[in-house]
Design a protein around this motif. Sequence first.
Motif, PDB file in Angstrom:
ATOM      1  N   ASN A   1       0.815  -1.219   0.000  1.00  0.00           N
ATOM      2  CA  ASN A   1       0.000   0.000   0.000  1.00  0.00           C
ATOM      3  C   ASN A   1       0.847   1.267   0.000  1.00  0.00           C
ATOM      4  O   ASN A   1       0.463   2.265  -0.597  1.00  0.00           O
ATOM      5  CB  ASN A   1      -0.951   0.010   1.195  1.00  0.00           C
ATOM      6  CG  ASN A   1      -2.039  -1.030   1.063  1.00  0.00           C
ATOM      7  OD1 ASN A   1      -2.360  -1.472  -0.035  1.00  0.00           O
ATOM      8  ND2 ASN A   1      -2.602  -1.444   2.181  1.00  0.00           N
ATOM      9  N   THR A   2       1.994   1.240   0.656  1.00  0.00           N
ATOM     10  CA  THR A   2       2.809   2.449   0.728  1.00  0.00           C
ATOM     11  C   THR A   2       3.686   2.654  -0.502  1.00  0.00           C
ATOM     12  O   THR A   2       4.065   3.785  -0.792  1.00  0.00           O
ATOM     13  CB  THR A   2       3.713   2.437   1.976  1.00  0.00           C
ATOM     14  OG1 THR A   2       4.503   1.255   1.970  1.00  0.00           O
ATOM     15  CG2 THR A   2       2.900   2.525   3.240  1.00  0.00           C
ATOM     16  N   HIS A   3       3.991   1.594  -1.248  1.00  0.00           N
ATOM     17  CA  HIS A   3       4.926   1.714  -2.368  1.00  0.00           C
ATOM     18  C   HIS A   3       4.315   1.420  -3.735  1.00  0.00           C
ATOM     19  O   HIS A   3       5.024   1.456  -4.734  1.00  0.00           O
ATOM     20  CB  HIS A   3       6.124   0.784  -2.153  1.00  0.00           C
ATOM     21  CG  HIS A   3       6.941   1.159  -0.969  1.00  0.00           C
ATOM     22  ND1 HIS A   3       7.799   2.227  -0.964  1.00  0.00           N
ATOM     23  CD2 HIS A   3       7.013   0.629   0.271  1.00  0.00           C
ATOM     24  CE1 HIS A   3       8.375   2.329   0.213  1.00  0.00           C
ATOM     25  NE2 HIS A   3       7.907   1.369   0.984  1.00  0.00           N
ATOM     26  N   GLN A   4       3.029   1.144  -3.793  1.00  0.00           N
ATOM     27  CA  GLN A   4       2.440   0.789  -5.082  1.00  0.00           C
ATOM     28  C   GLN A   4       2.354   1.996  -6.011  1.00  0.00           C
ATOM     29  O   GLN A   4       2.202   3.130  -5.577  1.00  0.00           O
ATOM     30  CB  GLN A   4       1.072   0.151  -4.895  1.00  0.00           C
ATOM     31  CG  GLN A   4       0.018   1.029  -4.281  1.00  0.00           C
ATOM     32  CD  GLN A   4      -1.238   0.239  -3.975  1.00  0.00           C
ATOM     33  OE1 GLN A   4      -1.314  -0.953  -4.208  1.00  0.00           O
ATOM     34  NE2 GLN A   4      -2.236   0.915  -3.448  1.00  0.00           N
ATOM     35  N   VAL A   5       2.464   1.714  -7.306  1.00  0.00           N
ATOM     36  CA  VAL A   5       2.446   2.757  -8.327  1.00  0.00           C
ATOM     37  C   VAL A   5       1.013   3.102  -8.715  1.00  0.00           C
ATOM     38  O   VAL A   5       0.681   4.257  -8.942  1.00  0.00           O
ATOM     39  CB  VAL A   5       3.246   2.293  -9.568  1.00  0.00           C
ATOM     40  CG1 VAL A   5       3.221   3.338 -10.656  1.00  0.00           C
ATOM     41  CG2 VAL A   5       4.677   1.961  -9.174  1.00  0.00           C
TER      42      VAL A   5
END
Length: 89
Positions: free
Chosen positions: A13-17
Amino acid sequence: MSLGTEEKQNLINTHQVHPTDTGSVEVQVAMLTTRISKLSTHLQGNIHDFSSRQGLLKMIGQRKRLLGYVRSKSEKRYTELIEKLAIRG
């Protein structure tokens, strides 16, 4: 050292594009970074755990290859990822 389901989902959730992203390079590097840090703390207490050390070196190599790929595609994405994960100082 594996990641729990909740921890994986938090990293995704924090790093998805984009909203359905689960396997982009950014997510993979974030997961590897978390696993590397966990394994590093394990190895500080278990000095003679050579098989875990070998796994750590493989993960570091994989992360290095993924970061090289990101850097070749977009210097901006690479810089943002490095800053977000605080990998290189």
